[in-house]
Enzyme design. Structure first.
Site, PDB file in Angstrom:
ATOM      1  N   LYS A  50      46.981  45.064  53.840  1.00 29.75           N
ATOM      2  CA  LYS A  50      47.393  44.382  52.611  1.00 29.75           C
ATOM      3  C   LYS A  50      48.220  45.325  51.743  1.00 29.75           C
ATOM      4  CE  LYS A  50      45.195  41.680  48.876  1.00 29.75           C
ATOM      5  NZ  LYS A  50      43.893  41.212  48.336  1.00 29.75           N
ATOM      6  N   SER A 104      43.495  36.361  47.567  1.00 28.19           N
ATOM      7  CA  SER A 104      44.824  36.948  47.512  1.00 28.19           C
ATOM      8  C   SER A 104      45.245  37.648  48.805  1.00 28.19           C
ATOM      9  CB  SER A 104      44.898  37.966  46.366  1.00 28.19           C
ATOM     10  OG  SER A 104      43.967  39.026  46.608  1.00 28.19           O
ATOM     11  N   SER A 133      38.760  37.484  47.784  1.00 26.30           N
ATOM     12  CA  SER A 133      40.099  37.523  48.379  1.00 26.30           C
ATOM     13  C   SER A 133      40.167  37.808  49.869  1.00 26.30           C
ATOM     14  CB  SER A 133      40.965  38.537  47.642  1.00 26.30           C
ATOM     15  OG  SER A 133      41.436  37.965  46.457  1.00 26.30           O
TER      16      SER A 133
HETATM   17  N1  GLN Z   1      40.811  34.780  43.330  1.00 27.81           N
HETATM   18  C1  GLN Z   1      40.134  35.813  42.616  1.00 27.81           C
HETATM   19  C2  GLN Z   1      40.995  36.275  41.471  1.00 27.81           C
HETATM   20  O1  GLN Z   1      42.021  35.727  41.291  1.00 27.81           O
HETATM   21  C3  GLN Z   1      39.773  36.919  43.543  1.00 27.81           C
HETATM   22  C4  GLN Z   1      40.813  37.950  43.712  1.00 27.81           C
HETATM   23  C5  GLN Z   1      40.412  39.063  44.631  1.00 27.81           C
HETATM   24  O2  GLN Z   1      39.340  39.045  45.249  1.00 27.81           O
HETATM   25  N2  GLN Z   1      41.259  40.048  44.704  1.00 27.81           N
HETATM   26  O3  GLN Z   1      40.663  37.150  40.731  1.00 27.81           O
END
Ligand code: GLN
Length: 467
Positions: free
Chosen positions: A60, A135, A159
């Site tokens: 990532k 994400s 994410s």
């Molecule tokens: N969707 C969550 C957020 O927007 C989780 C993001 C993540 O785990 N990096 O914060």
């Protein structure tokens, strides 16, 4: 040979025995990338040359690899080249794994759809009109399409697990402190963990056994010994106990997912689990607490992008003007929204009403979980309220935040969790279910996940067709 259908260990064994060459393995994944990448946009940076054992890995793009860009899918880091590698990648590289590229994400890992990237959205390989989740959507899509054998993601609130559910792959998040965060760009430091996305449970465990463990460069890593991969599987099943939530939590999932979850519970019982419903009304506030804590931490962590120390700069007459221009043009709306709310919840006069309460909630949640895991071995629940949604379908930020209901509490409590694919639902789209365990019990969790995976029989069956 379709290397997507083999486990990492099997591929390495074939190489050791001289039956396949690293180049052959690498070329397989390169062909898949040529076919899928123009449709899916899973990568921000691609690596063309083989270095290592040919087993292609996605990382990532908020995890550093020395000499390559680390953009966090943000304009503000567009031209940033990492001067060092993250510990997790270092350890993989030392074992011979081959980097295929840096994967797409929501800017600074803030989002649940991988639409909020300055490099454009990633698409879900099961249905190109839909998001892969986020994400770590680039990592999940790359694994689902067989462009890489496995990928690293980051999981601050789901994410890794949520995109894994949307893409029909395994998504694993360790106990907080198990995997070094050195080289992971900070979003909300007290929740951030690097996680693993793979085609099957064994691969996740295999990679975990390599990258986990104490790191002098991250003082929050635990010194507990990491279980050896050889000790994680094998042996006969045995019985186990598990909890699942009631209507107060399951009611947040769509009808179809709830129906399937009942089947999942039945299957867990069939393989030796004894389940009981435990009400978890406390989870009702998890989203609120999560977005207060993470925005607060993000507002502080992202203060470093000031046009001086990292990335792009917008020149101006005065220093203040330069900061303002750099930050207003460098960050996109969602990141700005979080920095602003984060500053607000920490500000004098509001701190006690927001941040203080969220921190108190977090403590209560941790003791609730401690008690829960003194009664049962595991907690089972859905990963996502529904299958992958369409690109552009979630415009309202609050609606997007609601996507995370089933995952964020795990990070607030620092627990380990894994999402495994269940099956394709009505629209021909995958969905995953989640297993949560007590702190540091990754080994037990992998074990149960693997037994369930075998009983579900999704493994290796539904990987997208060969190209
Ligand atoms: N969707 C969550 C957020 O927007 C989780 C993001 C993540 O785990 N990096 O914060």
């Amino acid at each position: 040979m379709n290397f997507s259908l083999l486990e990492i260990e099997e591929i390495l064994k074939l190489q050791e025995e001289g039956r396949v060459k690293p180049q052959e393995v690498w070329d397989f994944f390169q062909r898949r990338i040529q076919h899928w990448e123009p449709r899916v946009n899973a990568f921000i940076t691609l690596v063309k040359d083989l270095k290592g054992n040919g087993v292609a890995v996605g990382v990532k793009d908020n995890i550093t690899v020395k000499g390559l860009p680390t953009t966090c899918a943000s304009k503000i880091l567009r031209n940033y080249i990492a001067p060092y590698s993250a510990t997790a990648w270092d350890r993989l590289e030392a074992r011979g794994f081959s980097l295929a590229g840096k994967t797409n994400l929501d800017e600074f890992a803030m989002g649940s759809s991988t639409e909020k990237s300055c490099f454009g959205p990633t698409r879900n390989p099961w249905d190109l009109e839909r998001t892969p989740g986020g994400s770590s959507g680039g990592s999940a899509a790359a694994v689902a399409a067989g462009m890489v054998k496995f990928a690293l993601g980051s999981d601050t609130g789901g994410s890794v697990r949520q995109p894994a559910s949307f893409c029909g792959v395994v998504g694993f998040k360790p106990t907080y402190g198990r995997i070094s965060r050195f080289g992971l760009v900070a979003f909300a430091s007290s929740l951030d963990q690097i996680g693993i996305i793979s085609n099957n449970v064994q691969d996740a465990a295999y990679v975990f056994s390599i990258i986990a463990g104490e790191d002098p460069r991250d003082s929050t890593t635990s010194s507990r010994p990491v279980p050896k991969f050889q000790d994680m599987f094998g042996g006969e099943g045995g019985s186990f106990t598990f909890a699942y939530p009631g209507e107060e939590v399951l009611g947040r999932a769509e009808e179809e997912v709830r129906r399937e979850f009942v089947e999942f519970i039945k299957l867990a019982e069939k393989i030796g689990g004894r389940g009981k419903e435990i009400p978890m009304t406390l989870l009702e506030y998890a989203i609120e607490a999560y977005y207060i804590v993470t925005n607060a931490e993000a507002s502080s962590n992202l203060a470093r992008y000031d046009g001086v120390r990292y990335g792009t700069r917008q020149e101006a007459e005065t220093l203040l003007e330069m900061y303002l221009r750099t930050r207003t043009s460098g960050f996109d709306d969602e990141v700005k929204r979080r920095i602003l709310t984060g500053g607000f919840v920490l500000s004098r006069g509001f701190y006690d009403d927001y941040y203080g309460k969220a921190v108190a909630y977090r403590k209560r949640l941790a003791s609730f979980m401690e008690e829960l895991f003194s009664e049962v071995d595991f907690l089972l629940l859905p990963t996502t309220p529904h299958v992958a949604f369409k690109i552009g379908e979630r415009q309202d930020p609050i609606e997007m935040y609601m996507e995370d209901f089933f995952t964020v509490f795990v990070n607030l409590a620092g627990l380990p969790a894994i999402s495994i694919p269940w099956k394709l639902l009505g629209k021909g789209l995958p969905i995953g279910f989640q297993i949560v365990s007590r702190w540091y019990n990754e080994i037990g969790m992998f074990h149960i996940a693997e037994r369930l995976e075998r009983a579900i029989d999704f493994k290796n069956k539904l990987i997208l067709k060969e190209v």
